[in-house]
Design a protein around this motif. Structure first.
Motif, PDB file in Angstrom:
ATOM      1  N   ALA A 138      47.486  -6.560   3.764  1.00  0.00           N
ATOM      2  CA  ALA A 138      48.214  -5.612   2.554  1.00  0.00           C
ATOM      3  C   ALA A 138      46.752  -5.564   1.772  1.00  0.00           C
ATOM      4  O   ALA A 138      46.247  -6.298   1.421  1.00  0.00           O
ATOM      5  N   ILE A 139      46.634  -3.912   1.203  1.00  0.00           N
ATOM      6  CA  ILE A 139      45.535  -3.845  -0.122  1.00  0.00           C
ATOM      7  C   ILE A 139      46.431  -4.745  -1.031  1.00  0.00           C
ATOM      8  O   ILE A 139      47.263  -4.603  -1.361  1.00  0.00           O
ATOM      9  N   ARG A 140      44.779  -4.928  -1.668  1.00  0.00           N
ATOM     10  CA  ARG A 140      45.209  -6.009  -2.681  1.00  0.00           C
ATOM     11  C   ARG A 140      43.914  -5.629  -3.788  1.00  0.00           C
ATOM     12  O   ARG A 140      43.485  -5.864  -3.302  1.00  0.00           O
ATOM     13  N   ILE A 141      44.610  -4.601  -5.004  1.00  0.00           N
ATOM     14  CA  ILE A 141      43.571  -4.860  -6.190  1.00  0.00           C
ATOM     15  C   ILE A 141      44.191  -6.046  -7.033  1.00  0.00           C
ATOM     16  O   ILE A 141      45.686  -5.851  -7.730  1.00  0.00           O
ATOM     17  N   ALA A 142      43.274  -6.513  -6.885  1.00  0.00           N
ATOM     18  CA  ALA A 142      43.256  -8.157  -7.962  1.00  0.00           C
ATOM     19  C   ALA A 142      42.781  -7.300  -9.740  1.00  0.00           C
ATOM     20  O   ALA A 142      41.605  -5.696  -9.990  1.00  0.00           O
ATOM     21  N   ASP A 143      42.568  -8.124 -10.286  1.00  0.00           N
ATOM     22  CA  ASP A 143      42.510  -8.058 -11.541  1.00  0.00           C
ATOM     23  C   ASP A 143      41.087  -7.934 -11.973  1.00  0.00           C
ATOM     24  O   ASP A 143      40.535  -8.934 -11.252  1.00  0.00           O
ATOM     25  N   LEU A 179      49.004   3.947  -5.425  1.00  0.00           N
ATOM     26  CA  LEU A 179      48.739   4.108  -3.757  1.00  0.00           C
ATOM     27  C   LEU A 179      49.006   2.970  -3.219  1.00  0.00           C
ATOM     28  O   LEU A 179      49.212   3.138  -1.901  1.00  0.00           O
ATOM     29  N   ALA A 180      48.780   1.816  -3.573  1.00  0.00           N
ATOM     30  CA  ALA A 180      47.834   0.808  -2.785  1.00  0.00           C
ATOM     31  C   ALA A 180      49.459   0.204  -2.957  1.00  0.00           C
ATOM     32  O   ALA A 180      49.300  -0.445  -1.828  1.00  0.00           O
ATOM     33  N   ALA A 181      50.286  -0.192  -3.604  1.00  0.00           N
ATOM     34  CA  ALA A 181      51.920  -0.256  -3.430  1.00  0.00           C
ATOM     35  C   ALA A 181      52.663   0.620  -2.419  1.00  0.00           C
ATOM     36  O   ALA A 181      53.513   0.422  -1.642  1.00  0.00           O
ATOM     37  N   TYR A 186      46.379   4.771   2.200  1.00  0.00           N
ATOM     38  CA  TYR A 186      45.450   4.427   1.531  1.00  0.00           C
ATOM     39  C   TYR A 186      44.485   4.773   0.610  1.00  0.00           C
ATOM     40  O   TYR A 186      44.467   6.177  -0.372  1.00  0.00           O
ATOM     41  N   ALA A 187      43.440   5.800   1.802  1.00  0.00           N
ATOM     42  CA  ALA A 187      42.175   6.316   1.588  1.00  0.00           C
ATOM     43  C   ALA A 187      42.546   7.695   1.001  1.00  0.00           C
ATOM     44  O   ALA A 187      41.384   8.295   0.676  1.00  0.00           O
ATOM     45  N   VAL A 204      41.375  10.669  -1.962  1.00  0.00           N
ATOM     46  CA  VAL A 204      40.569  11.461  -1.687  1.00  0.00           C
ATOM     47  C   VAL A 204      41.272  12.561  -2.953  1.00  0.00           C
ATOM     48  O   VAL A 204      39.825  13.009  -3.731  1.00  0.00           O
ATOM     49  N   PRO A 205      42.145  13.320  -2.925  1.00  0.00           N
ATOM     50  CA  PRO A 205      42.620  14.801  -4.589  1.00  0.00           C
ATOM     51  C   PRO A 205      41.670  13.684  -6.132  1.00  0.00           C
ATOM     52  O   PRO A 205      41.419  14.620  -6.593  1.00  0.00           O
TER      53      PRO A 205
END
Length: 192
Positions: free
Chosen positions: A15-20, A150-152, A161-162, A166-167
């Motif tokens: 999973a894509i993980r956006i960490a604090d 977007l990660a969710a 995701y990538a 872009v926009p």
């Protein structure tokens, strides 16, 4: 092949993980940059911490992005050999021709090395974006919200995701360029 292997489903991509934001990220960069500077010497005209982990307070994928600025991308030997000596893995299959790309040594924390030609748009772009996000916390907060949303939405699809970023990303860089013109921005000294 066993019956279990024949019916087993392929593992889902991580999973894509956006960490604090992690206050250890700058120190991790500094440790890596010291080793890079030692082996590259004057071949590296600049070594900079770029990407979201370089912006204090910004949540990010926990990957240290490092930009190494060089006089020329060809031949690759002057930087490839020293980087491979440190264990970095050259990704010759990288399709972005404005850089040469290396990944972390096997078993090490995620690190991406982006080798770019000094003075090129592709070299200036990440420095401008980093400095803009550092100077404009509201812009950084907006970027963070977009990345988290977007990660969710694209949890197991890195390409989607990538592509979805872009926009927003181009609008962000348009605003960063406007800020650069007003502020008279120029890249500061190299980080290492």
């Amino acid at each position: 092949m066993t019956p279990d292997e024949m019916t087993a489903r392929p593992a889902a991509p991580p999973a894509i993980r956006i960490a604090d934001y992690d206050p250890a990220w700058p120190g991790r960069f500094a440790g890596l940059a010291g080793g890079l500077r030692a082996v590259l010497g004057p071949v590296a005209e600049r070594i900079d911490h770029i990407g979201s982990t370089a912006v204090p307070g910004l949540a990010a994928k926990p990957i240290i992005d490092i930009q190494i600025s060089v006089a020329a991308l060809e031949p690759v030997a002057p930087f490839r050999q020293p980087l491979e000596h440190l264990g970095y893995v050259y990704r010759a299959d990288n399709t972005e021709r404005t850089k040469r790309y290396f990944r972390e040594p096997p078993g090490s924390p995620r690190t991406h090395l982006h080798v770019r030609r000094t003075g090129s748009f592709s070299q200036q772009f990440p420095l401008l974006l980093r400095d803009y996000l550092r100077a404009r916390p509201q812009a950084a907060a907006g970027y963070q919200a977009v990345k988290q949303r977007l990660a969710a939405r694209h949890r197991h699809d890195r390409h989607a995701y990538a592509d979805a970023k872009v926009p927003y990303f181009w609008e962000l860089i348009r605003r960063a360029d406007e800020w650069a013109q007003q502020a008279g921005w120029e890249p500061g000294p190299s980080d290492a």
